[in-house]
Design a protein around this motif. Structure first.
Motif, PDB file in Angstrom:
ATOM      1  N   LYS A  51       0.840  -1.207   0.000  1.00 26.19           N
ATOM      2  CA  LYS A  51       0.000   0.000   0.000  1.00 26.19           C
ATOM      3  C   LYS A  51       0.877   1.259   0.000  1.00 26.19           C
ATOM      4  O   LYS A  51       0.642   2.197  -0.760  1.00 26.19           O
ATOM      5  CB  LYS A  51      -0.911  -0.029   1.232  1.00 26.19           C
ATOM      6  N   ILE A  54       2.505   1.716  -3.397  1.00 28.14           N
ATOM      7  CA  ILE A  54       1.552   2.209  -4.402  1.00 28.14           C
ATOM      8  C   ILE A  54       1.374   3.719  -4.245  1.00 28.14           C
ATOM      9  O   ILE A  54       1.344   4.464  -5.224  1.00 28.14           O
ATOM     10  CB  ILE A  54       0.203   1.469  -4.262  1.00 28.14           C
ATOM     11  N   CYS A  59       0.779   5.352  -8.523  1.00 30.83           N
ATOM     12  CA  CYS A  59      -0.046   4.541  -9.417  1.00 30.83           C
ATOM     13  C   CYS A  59      -1.434   5.175  -9.548  1.00 30.83           C
ATOM     14  O   CYS A  59      -2.129   4.972 -10.547  1.00 30.83           O
ATOM     15  CB  CYS A  59      -0.184   3.125  -8.867  1.00 30.83           C
ATOM     16  N   ILE A  65      -7.845   2.607  -7.583  1.00 29.80           N
ATOM     17  CA  ILE A  65      -7.333   1.517  -6.738  1.00 29.80           C
ATOM     18  C   ILE A  65      -8.055   1.563  -5.388  1.00 29.80           C
ATOM     19  O   ILE A  65      -7.889   2.518  -4.633  1.00 29.80           O
ATOM     20  CB  ILE A  65      -5.807   1.633  -6.493  1.00 29.80           C
ATOM     21  N   LEU A 103       4.545  -5.518 -13.307  1.00 32.04           N
ATOM     22  CA  LEU A 103       4.788  -4.313 -12.506  1.00 32.04           C
ATOM     23  C   LEU A 103       6.209  -3.786 -12.720  1.00 32.04           C
ATOM     24  O   LEU A 103       6.427  -2.579 -12.758  1.00 32.04           O
ATOM     25  CB  LEU A 103       4.539  -4.597 -11.018  1.00 32.04           C
ATOM     26  N   ILE A 128       3.518  -4.849  -3.821  1.00 34.72           N
ATOM     27  CA  ILE A 128       2.365  -4.289  -4.542  1.00 34.72           C
ATOM     28  C   ILE A 128       1.457  -5.415  -5.031  1.00 34.72           C
ATOM     29  O   ILE A 128       0.227  -5.327  -4.923  1.00 34.72           O
ATOM     30  CB  ILE A 128       2.835  -3.394  -5.718  1.00 34.72           C
ATOM     31  N   TYR A 131      -0.623  -6.511  -2.221  1.00 30.59           N
ATOM     32  CA  TYR A 131      -1.729  -5.577  -1.957  1.00 30.59           C
ATOM     33  C   TYR A 131      -2.866  -5.798  -2.953  1.00 30.59           C
ATOM     34  O   TYR A 131      -4.036  -5.909  -2.571  1.00 30.59           O
ATOM     35  CB  TYR A 131      -1.245  -4.114  -2.020  1.00 30.59           C
TER      36      TYR A 131
END
Ligand code: HEC
Length: 140
Positions: A51, A54, A59, A65, A103, A128, A131
């Motif tokens: 988290k 991100i 992102c 998201i 990613l 990530i 998550y």
């Protein structure tokens, strides 16, 4: 007094083991963080760190998201439900390896697509991925 036959003792041990396993699985089933635990096992990453990564990597500029403040970007697809899609960018199998590869190297996977290589480390990509997979049921 006669000693308990060996076979009966074994049955007793097995029953006890079964009871312990049963209680254990009940505890797991009632665990609200089951999705988190499953996603972390699947990816080798840590959901809470994912988290943070991100947020740091922005992102949100391109994606919706869940759980990320202000993540309303419309350049890329919403990442709500990404865990239950069959493919990533329509090209890669949606499993932990595929997600981490995407990613880290989206331009190698789909040259010219609008998601830039952001220089994520393997660690960041794993976190990530954890998550993202914790948001919905992860692919099996
Ligand atoms: C500049 C915009 C941009 C940024 C920044 C960006 N993405 Fe993307 N992302 C895209 C686009 C566009 C696609 C669709 C690519 C395709 O399908 O060819 C995509 C696709 C994806 C996918 C695959 C989704 C699917 O359903 O196939 C994931 C997962 C993803 N991005 C995660 C991230 C994460 C995590 C970050 C931050 C580390 C990030 N993206 C940053 C634009 C971006």
């Amino acid at each position: 007094m006669r000693a308990v036959p060996e076979s009966l003792r074994l049955i007793g041990v097995l029953l006890a083991a079964g009871a312990i396993a049963g209680v254990g699985s009940l505890i797991l089933l009632n665990d609200p963080d089951k999705g988190v635990a499953a996603a972390e096992v699947l990816t080798g990453g840590i959901v809470a760190r994912g988290k943070i990564a991100i947020e740091r990597r922005q992102c949100a500029a391109c994606h919706v998201i869940p759980g990320i403040a202000g993540a309303k970007g419309q350049v890329g697809p919403s990442l709500d439900g990404v865990a239950s899609r069959r493919t990533i960018a329509g090209l890669l199998r949606n499993d932990a390896d595929g997600m981490i590869l995407w990613l880290r190297h989206p331009q190698a996977v789909a040259p010219g697509n609008a998601m830039p290589d952001m220089g994520l480390t393997d660690r960041e990509a794993r976190d990530i991925a954890a998550y993202l997979y914790s948001l919905n049921e992860a692919p099996s």
